[in-house]
Write a protein that holds these residues in place. Structure first.
Motif, PDB file in Angstrom:
ATOM      1  N   HIS A 386     -29.115   0.388 -39.443  1.00  0.00           N
ATOM      2  CA  HIS A 386     -28.002   0.637 -38.539  1.00  0.00           C
ATOM      3  C   HIS A 386     -27.374   1.991 -38.840  1.00  0.00           C
ATOM      4  O   HIS A 386     -27.340   2.432 -40.000  1.00  0.00           O
ATOM      5  CB  HIS A 386     -26.940  -0.452 -38.694  1.00  0.00           C
ATOM      6  N   GLY A 387     -26.865   2.635 -37.810  1.00  0.00           N
ATOM      7  CA  GLY A 387     -26.199   3.918 -37.967  1.00  0.00           C
ATOM      8  C   GLY A 387     -25.355   4.230 -36.758  1.00  0.00           C
ATOM      9  O   GLY A 387     -25.399   3.523 -35.739  1.00  0.00           O
ATOM     10  N   TYR A 388     -24.569   5.281 -36.859  1.00  0.00           N
ATOM     11  CA  TYR A 388     -23.761   5.721 -35.715  1.00  0.00           C
ATOM     12  C   TYR A 388     -23.463   7.200 -35.864  1.00  0.00           C
ATOM     13  O   TYR A 388     -23.701   7.807 -36.918  1.00  0.00           O
ATOM     14  CB  TYR A 388     -22.475   4.914 -35.594  1.00  0.00           C
ATOM     15  N   GLU A 389     -22.945   7.800 -34.798  1.00  0.00           N
ATOM     16  CA  GLU A 389     -22.605   9.220 -34.808  1.00  0.00           C
ATOM     17  C   GLU A 389     -21.307   9.437 -34.056  1.00  0.00           C
ATOM     18  O   GLU A 389     -21.169   9.021 -32.898  1.00  0.00           O
ATOM     19  CB  GLU A 389     -23.724  10.062 -34.201  1.00  0.00           C
ATOM     20  N   ASN A 390     -20.356  10.073 -34.713  1.00  0.00           N
ATOM     21  CA  ASN A 390     -19.064  10.435 -34.117  1.00  0.00           C
ATOM     22  C   ASN A 390     -18.822  11.922 -34.271  1.00  0.00           C
ATOM     23  O   ASN A 390     -18.884  12.455 -35.391  1.00  0.00           O
ATOM     24  CB  ASN A 390     -17.917   9.667 -34.802  1.00  0.00           C
ATOM     25  N   TYR A 391     -18.590  12.588 -33.164  1.00  0.00           N
ATOM     26  CA  TYR A 391     -18.182  13.994 -33.173  1.00  0.00           C
ATOM     27  C   TYR A 391     -19.171  14.865 -33.971  1.00  0.00           C
ATOM     28  O   TYR A 391     -18.781  15.747 -34.736  1.00  0.00           O
ATOM     29  CB  TYR A 391     -16.775  14.146 -33.771  1.00  0.00           C
ATOM     30  N   CYS A 435     -29.582   4.103 -34.686  1.00  0.00           N
ATOM     31  CA  CYS A 435     -28.844   4.348 -33.457  1.00  0.00           C
ATOM     32  C   CYS A 435     -27.823   5.471 -33.664  1.00  0.00           C
ATOM     33  O   CYS A 435     -27.395   5.743 -34.799  1.00  0.00           O
ATOM     34  CB  CYS A 435     -28.116   3.089 -33.006  1.00  0.00           C
ATOM     35  N   ARG A 436     -27.430   6.103 -32.561  1.00  0.00           N
ATOM     36  CA  ARG A 436     -26.431   7.174 -32.626  1.00  0.00           C
ATOM     37  C   ARG A 436     -25.296   6.921 -31.627  1.00  0.00           C
ATOM     38  O   ARG A 436     -24.706   7.844 -31.083  1.00  0.00           O
ATOM     39  CB  ARG A 436     -27.096   8.520 -32.364  1.00  0.00           C
ATOM     40  N   LYS A 437     -25.004   5.642 -31.410  1.00  0.00           N
ATOM     41  CA  LYS A 437     -23.886   5.273 -30.547  1.00  0.00           C
ATOM     42  C   LYS A 437     -22.572   5.587 -31.248  1.00  0.00           C
ATOM     43  O   LYS A 437     -22.488   5.708 -32.467  1.00  0.00           O
ATOM     44  CB  LYS A 437     -23.955   3.784 -30.210  1.00  0.00           C
ATOM     45  N   ARG A 438     -21.491   5.710 -30.467  1.00  0.00           N
ATOM     46  CA  ARG A 438     -20.167   5.942 -31.020  1.00  0.00           C
ATOM     47  C   ARG A 438     -19.682   4.702 -31.750  1.00  0.00           C
ATOM     48  O   ARG A 438     -19.978   3.573 -31.378  1.00  0.00           O
ATOM     49  CB  ARG A 438     -19.181   6.276 -29.895  1.00  0.00           C
ATOM     50  N   ASN A 439     -18.908   4.918 -32.825  1.00  0.00           N
ATOM     51  CA  ASN A 439     -18.241   3.840 -33.545  1.00  0.00           C
ATOM     52  C   ASN A 439     -16.765   3.913 -33.204  1.00  0.00           C
ATOM     53  O   ASN A 439     -16.028   4.764 -33.709  1.00  0.00           O
ATOM     54  CB  ASN A 439     -18.464   3.988 -35.051  1.00  0.00           C
ATOM     55  N   LEU A 440     -16.308   3.008 -32.335  1.00  0.00           N
ATOM     56  CA  LEU A 440     -14.934   3.052 -31.850  1.00  0.00           C
ATOM     57  C   LEU A 440     -13.922   2.681 -32.927  1.00  0.00           C
ATOM     58  O   LEU A 440     -12.726   2.918 -32.762  1.00  0.00           O
ATOM     59  CB  LEU A 440     -14.796   2.120 -30.637  1.00  0.00           C
ATOM     60  N   ASN A 441     -14.391   2.080 -34.026  1.00  0.00           N
ATOM     61  CA  ASN A 441     -13.474   1.740 -35.117  1.00  0.00           C
ATOM     62  C   ASN A 441     -13.154   2.939 -36.001  1.00  0.00           C
ATOM     63  O   ASN A 441     -12.262   2.870 -36.842  1.00  0.00           O
ATOM     64  CB  ASN A 441     -14.079   0.636 -35.992  1.00  0.00           C
TER      65      ASN A 441
END
Length: 807
Positions: A386-391, A435-441
């Protein structure tokens, strides 16, 4: 798998599912197979049973063919009879698949050699082959069978003139067979031929000067009885593969200059050739380059760009997170890490492969990985999970991340990259399969420090910004989309960015992934560096030795043990590594008194910290322990009964691994079962020695990265055999090869014990006693690919929503 008399029930579940998938069709499928098996009354299905099969289509996961195969297995249907019925209904695809599974291809591994023998001398012709158990051998002279010539070795004790001629061996299994090459045996005119008493080199290699891009050809020929074997050495290091009388290197570079020699040996003697000095001068690669065939004829092929770059070493850290505590479980990382490990080993990378790490363990693993990097080293870091990307900032999610995780619970990719840059490596490859979806938290925008301008970064994202990465589910194993395509290109001899571009193009041409997942590449690589570049050690052998030892600490397996119980039973305890933090232990009964009618040795009472599912311990097959990648086919005698236990998360082992071996046995004159126990301590195996559970000091890498290795010291928990540390660190010319036996490295035929060896040690290796052949061989899975390695099948793999999962 075995011979055709074995029962259908011996096939693994994945194989049966594949067969059922092929038979689930109305034209040539399970109904036609049911009619075909009716020729044997014991396999005949009633109308009620056939109706039961047909209504399986009403279930989402039901399969009429799978139920029919289960009924045939219950009735002890043999694999040979099933194959006969599949041929009868003309289901060619199922026939081919079953043949592939049951009958391994017969391949000649040792060819008979021509030789000259004096009258009355002794002739030994050898032919060895790999394939299914029970291979048969038959020798021929010309077209006539040799009497009593049904063994692998043909021995003619008193050679006479009438036995001169051409000999060939036929290797067969059932209806399949293959012939060896011809070997001419002639009588020498002199009775005191040197080959009768040993080995004699008849042609020595010569000094030569070549231009870059030329083909280097060296010859060493010898006579002897038994026939000689060959092993070439470059600068006193064995070359693999180079075990023929002629050595040919197409398109040489300056890395190929140096001293070449050949070791010639047979069962009884050994001689060395003269040293040939090879100089490589400047040259041109315009026009055609040359490829060399076994017949020593040159075939022009399109010119390829020659890489003038080399790595001082190659190291890789592969991390795959699957079993998340608070988030969706993944399936692909295990298979992906396994595939990538085997491929990188073929490119001489030192690989550390780890599954299911928490944040502290990921941070410590990266820190240890950075210690292996130095000036000119090629470093590759791969993460699947699992992963994410913000800014513009990417984060790798550990398995212990809470439900509403933020950047403080994860590993910051840009920070890791900056730390890699400070090591002044020759090449940094960072592959993120997440994944590189935004993490809203998470609303924190971290600010990375400035990166050094080194022009050596290659960044590969398995998917685009704000998109998901997917995995393909098939049988019991899964691959991520990215690795499914990457493994087809990784071994290509081309610039790493060109190789990844081709992977991106392949993904773009696949209809099922188009619009869902696309590879994104970022690079500032200014040189034509490739993962296939050769390794040329640095000018500081102490640093190289320290790096080898630091890597080796994470790959030490316990030695095989023999336990003697009071009742007279002897138990063998062996160890094998599936990943750097997953180990398989097996027990096997070697000897037992005649009055004991049943006997098993089971493991229990494991040390605190090790992850083991007690329900899956002491199983008869490795896959019953949860291992989908470790197979019995890698062992020399898979039919010998053993019990297997799989230990996970060795990185959390804080103390030495301790467990109990419980022997259960029963005497012939007693109804009760008797029990004996022994406690075994095996130290800290594999990655446990690195103590990844312990926090590392805050990073403070200096600009001179090699200082870490110059001041390198062993951790207190190191338990290398006595003398290993000094043998690696004391001498400036020492290297990994001289001490490699501590993690179960076996010499190949033709290697000098203690000689330097540059290729890294396979991770899926065994204790020496795990193999029972006459001469230990190194084990690895590099030739085995996972079942779903054909991308043409992707349209089938994605045919239902249940088989298409995002991470």
């Amino acid at each position: 798998m075995g011979d055709w008399n074995m029962g259908l029930g011996t096939l693994r579940e994945g194989v049966l599912i594949k067969l059922a998938d092929l038979l689930d069709n109305p034209k040539c499928g399970w109904r036609q197979l049911a009619d075909a098996v009716n020729t044997q009354p014991q396999f005949r299905c009633s109308e009620k049973e056939l109706i039961g099969c047909s209504i399986q289509v009403l279930s989402a996961k039901g399969s009429p063919s799978r139920l029919l195969l289960a009924k045939l297995a219950d009735r002890a249907c043999s694999l040979g009879f099933l194959l006969k019925c599949l041929k009868k209904i003309e289901h060619q695809e199922a026939v081919q698949y079953l043949n592939t599974i049951v009958m391994e291809q017969i391949r000649i591994t040792v060819q008979p050699q021509s030789q000259r023998v004096p009258e009355g001398g002794r002739v030994v012709l050898s032919c060895q082959a790999s394939g299914s158990p029970g291979l048969g051998y038959q020798w021929f002279i010309g077209k006539e069978e040799v009497p009593n010539g049904s063994a692998r070795d043909l021995v003619l004790s008193h050679f006479c003139l009438s036995q001169q001629g051409y000999y060939i061996c036929r290797v067969n299994h059932g209806e399949s067979f293959v012939f060896s090459q011809w070997a001419q045996v002639t009588m020498s005119m002199s009775g005191n031929s040197s080959s009768a008493s040993g080995l004699c080199i008849t042609q020595q290699p010569w000094n030569t000067t070549n231009a870059e891009g030329d083909c280097l050809c060296l010859e060493c020929r010898a006579e002897g009885n038994p026939p000689p074997q060959y092993q070439w050495y470059h600068n006193e290091q064995p070359m693999l593969p180079a075990n023929k009388s002629s050595l040919k290197i197409p398109c040489v570079t300056t890395a190929d200059r140096g001293k070449y020699s050949c070791r010639v040996y047979n069962l009884y003697h050994e001689v060395w050739s003269d040293q040939a000095h090879v100089e490589i001068g400047p040259g041109s690669l315009s026009g055609a380059s040359w490829d060399v065939t076994d017949e020593a004829c040159f075939t022009p092929v399109p010119a390829r760009q020659l890489s003038h770059f080399y790595a001082t070493d190659k190291v890789a850290l592969l991390m795959g997170n699957m079993n998340y505590q608070y988030h969706k479980q993944l399936r692909a990382p295990m298979a992906d890490v396994h595939e990538l490990t085997n491929l990188l080993r073929q490119l001489d990378f030192k690989v550390v492969s780890l599954l299911d790490l928490n944040r502290q363990e990921m941070h410590s693993a990266v820190t240890e990985f950075l210690l292996l990097l130095d000036r000119g080293v090629y470093g590759l870091l791969y993460f699947a999970g699992h992963g994410y990307e913000n800014y513009g900032n990417s984060f790798m999610v550990p398995i212990d991340a809470p439900d509403s995780y933020t950047s403080e619970h994860c590993l910051w990719v840009q920070d890791v990259l900056q730390r890699m840059q400070e090591r002044e490596t020759g090449l940094n490859v960072f592959l993120l399969d997440m994944c590189r979806k935004r993490n809203l938290n998470d609303d924190i925008i971290p600010q990375p420090g400035p990166l050094k301008v080194t022009a050596n970064i290659v960044f590969g994202y398995a998917t685009c910004v704000d998109a998901e990465a997917y995995e393909v589910n098939k049988d019991d194993l899964s691959n991520g989309i990215f690795i499914s395509f990457l493994k087809q290109r990784l071994l290509a001899e081309e610039k790493v960015t060109v190789m990844l571009d081709r992977v991106a193009e392949d993904m773009g041409q696949c209809e099922i992934t188009r619009g869902r997942q696309a590879l994104e590449l970022r690079s500032n690589l200014s040189e034509r560096r490739a993962l296939t570049d050769r390794i040329q050690s640095s000018d500081c052998p102490v640093v190289t030795s320290a790096r080898n030892l630091q890597w080796a600490i994470a790959h030490v397996l316990p030695e095989s043990r023999y336990l003697h119980f009071d009742c007279g039973v002897k138990v063998q305890l062996g160890f094998a590594a599936e990943f750097s933090n997953i180990m398989i232990i097996y027990t096997r009964i070697l000897d037992q008194p005649q009055d004991i009618i049943s006997c098993t040795a089971e493991l229990s009472d494991f040390s605190e910290g090790v992850d083991v599912d007690l329900k899956l311990t002491n199983q008869e097959n490795p896959w019953d322990t949860g291992s989908l990648l470790f197979t019995l086919e890698t062992m020399s005698r898979p039919e010998v009964p053993r019990l297997y236990t799989r230990l996970r998360a060795l990185q959390r082992l804080k103390k030495e691994l301790k467990f109990t071996v419980c022997l259960h046995y029963q005497y012939s004159n007693m109804d009760e079962e008797v029990e004996e126990k022994q406690t075994v301590t095996v130290g800290k195996p594999l990655v446990a020695k690195l103590n990844l559970h312990e926090p590392r000091l805050p990073r403070s890498f200096s600009a001179s990265s090699s200082s870490d290795l110059h001041t390198f010291s062993l951790p207190e928990s190191s338990s290398f055999p006595e003398g290993l540390e000094s043998s690696v660190l004391a001498s400036e010319t020492s290297s990994l090869g001289s001490a490699s036996t501590c993690w179960s490295y076996f010499s190949q035929p033709g290697e000098v014990p203690g000689s330097v060896k540059q290729v890294n040690v396979p991770e899926e290796t065994f204790s020496p006693e795990f193999l029972e052949s006459d001469r230990p061989q190194p084990l690895c899975a590099e030739s085995k690919s996972l079942p779903h390695d054909r991308l043409e099948d992707l349209s089938v793999q994605f045919r239902t929503k249940q088989n298409f999962h995002s991470c």
